[in-house]
Design an enzyme around this catalytic site. Sequence first.
Site, PDB file in Angstrom:
ATOM      1  N   PHE A  75       0.716  -1.137  -0.195  1.00 23.09           N
ATOM      2  CA  PHE A  75      -0.210  -0.076  -0.480  1.00 23.09           C
ATOM      3  C   PHE A  75       0.625   1.440   0.098  1.00 23.09           C
ATOM      4  CE2 PHE A  75       0.870   0.111   4.159  1.00 23.09           C
ATOM      5  CZ  PHE A  75       0.603   1.101   4.802  1.00 23.09           C
ATOM      6  N   LYS A 129      -1.080  -7.316  -9.188  1.00 24.80           N
ATOM      7  CA  LYS A 129      -1.979  -7.433  -7.863  1.00 24.80           C
ATOM      8  C   LYS A 129      -2.342  -6.715  -6.549  1.00 24.80           C
ATOM      9  CE  LYS A 129      -3.297  -9.165  -3.308  1.00 24.80           C
ATOM     10  NZ  LYS A 129      -3.865  -7.456  -2.921  1.00 24.80           N
ATOM     11  N   GLY A 176       6.257  -6.007  -0.017  1.00 22.69           N
ATOM     12  CA  GLY A 176       5.020  -6.007   0.761  1.00 22.69           C
ATOM     13  C   GLY A 176       6.231  -6.919   2.541  1.00 22.69           C
ATOM     14  N   SER A 177       5.274  -7.478   3.665  1.00 21.68           N
ATOM     15  CA  SER A 177       5.659  -7.257   4.517  1.00 21.68           C
ATOM     16  C   SER A 177       7.022  -8.675   4.717  1.00 21.68           C
ATOM     17  CB  SER A 177       4.745  -7.418   5.737  1.00 21.68           C
ATOM     18  OG  SER A 177       4.173  -8.653   5.543  1.00 21.68           O
ATOM     19  N   GLY A 202       6.509 -12.444   2.881  1.00 20.43           N
ATOM     20  CA  GLY A 202       7.470 -13.030   2.098  1.00 20.43           C
ATOM     21  C   GLY A 202       8.147 -14.577   2.317  1.00 20.43           C
ATOM     22  N   GLU A 217      10.734  -7.741  -2.104  1.00 21.07           N
ATOM     23  CA  GLU A 217      11.185  -6.685  -1.836  1.00 21.07           C
ATOM     24  C   GLU A 217      10.082  -6.450  -0.360  1.00 21.07           C
ATOM     25  OE1 GLU A 217      13.684  -4.030  -3.130  1.00 21.07           O
ATOM     26  OE2 GLU A 217      13.562  -5.524  -4.811  1.00 21.07           O
ATOM     27  N   CYS A 257       8.661   1.538   3.094  1.00 28.79           N
ATOM     28  CA  CYS A 257      10.175   0.617   3.900  1.00 28.79           C
ATOM     29  C   CYS A 257      11.507   1.465   4.121  1.00 28.79           C
ATOM     30  CB  CYS A 257      10.033  -0.429   2.498  1.00 28.79           C
ATOM     31  SG  CYS A 257      10.740   0.826   0.615  1.00 28.79           S
ATOM     32  N   GLY A 296      14.089   7.496   0.535  1.00 35.02           N
ATOM     33  CA  GLY A 296      13.933   9.037  -1.189  1.00 35.02           C
ATOM     34  C   GLY A 296      15.171   8.222  -1.731  1.00 35.02           C
TER      35      GLY A 296
END
Length: 506
Positions: free
Chosen positions: A158, A182, A238-239, A243, A260, A294, A456
């Site tokens: 998200f 997705k 995601g988390s 994973g 990732e 992240c 960044g």
Amino acid sequence: TLTTTTPLADDVRAALQACGVDLSVVGGDAQVASPITGEPLIGARLDTVADIDAAVGRAAEAFPAWRDTPAPLRGQLVKRWGELLTEHKEHLATLVTAEVGKTPSEARGEVQEMIDIADLAVGQSRQLFGKTMPSERPGHRLQEVWHPLGVVGVISAFNFPVAVYAWNTALALVCGDTVVWKPADAARLSAIAVDALLAKAVSEAGAPKGIHQLLLTDADGSRKLVEDPRVALVSATGSVRMGREVAPAVAARFGRTLLELGGNNGAIVAPSADLDLALRGVVFAAAGTAGQRCTTLRRLFVHSSVADQLTKRVVAAYESLAVGDPREDGVLVGPLVNQRSYEAQQAALAAAREQGGTVLAGGDRELADAHPDAYYVRPAVVSMPDQTAIVHEETFAPILYVMTYDDLGEAIALHNAVPQGLSSAIFTTDQGEAERFLSSAGSDCGIANVNIGTSGAEIGGAFGGEKETGGGRESGSDAWKAYMRPSTQTVNYSGQLPLAQGVTFI
Ligand code: NAD
């Protein structure tokens, strides 16, 4: 069947329409709520298991024609998509702000990343280089050629609802793959808009229609995508928890993964650091995007000689940060994405206190009266006696744990002692210290910065991390190779049949 609220929902409807989305087909049961107010925006459709199967089927069917399209022509499609993203930058940013609560400036930055990766991918489409190696046999040529892989499943998080998808998709498309996306449950509307722009580019370029598929489904539907043997590569963001489920499921069918996952990023502030610069770097990295990147800075190791001074300044800066509706002028910290995220933030602060920590600033909920269904928190600074259990975890909220150190070796060891390995930084003007941090004996992360915070990144470098972050690399450098398969080829033009390693046979 549209349920709307104003004016956020009006902005969203206008942005969707501007991107060519037919609103009559958007309406559905899956309500997307805005974290800014907690109110529902527009319901989106929810795909069934049969829809998922059919979408993968369409992507698989479209693959041979797309594979056989010359790569520079595939690049032309991505070029057109990039132009459309540029044209609709403001509309897409509006959707990102409404759905995930980023400030307009950060939302525009996210869309800019999509435009940047499209540019990079267009150039890459003429540079899918393979190597030629000297053969040990006379009259032979040895070479590698990179071929398209097949269907790529992209699962996105998200907090970067469209940029990370674009990193994957722009490269996968120029590499000759087809894509099934997705998106995160919280960000279905921006996904619908981005997909509509890609559909427009596909139609204008005359590319096979099936090369991009959008799945509006939850984690259960996503599991179907992961298990589908027609999906050659699953690129999942995601988390770490996600994973851990995805990696074994794909490995069980010998598919490929590009992961990732979560980060728990640290920065060291050395005695020689420019403290003005360090302060700005730390505050942006730790409090920006409400701690929901992240690459958010979560652990700060400050040399004891400057610790008091820097910590006081960070606390003062935190107290002056404007927290609130990200659309308002001057607001730098928007909402957490949902109630679960707020509960995790509160639980982490309680655990930190139990483990000897002292909350020096922030941590409390704000604006609960105005927005009972939205979750705003003031970013927290927590002084920790050492790197306790809670500091080893990624809590996806703005909590900065501050620890002190005396010896750089000790600080690097502590920095590397967590299970995640995404991004890292050192603030120093001592070149020796900087080089030590960047060396193989220094930071163990995929990203290591000097005099810049942990967040960044630019798209030109490969992005990703080690250990529980999953080991994947996306966007620039050689990341494109993850979307292709190398074919090692030997051509014998000698008229003889010499065997390798001098072996003799008939
Ligand atoms: P999440 O793990 O809850 O969900 C991510 C995506 O995976 C969603 O689309 C979700 O529906 C899907 N999903 C969840 N479980 C699944 C399963 N078992 N099988 C298949 N799909 C599944 O993460 P989130 O809350 O959306 O995002 C925040 C997390 O993402 C943080 O941990 C953050 O560090 C990480 N993140 C990492 C990067 C990176 O590049 N390393 C970038 C952005 C976010």
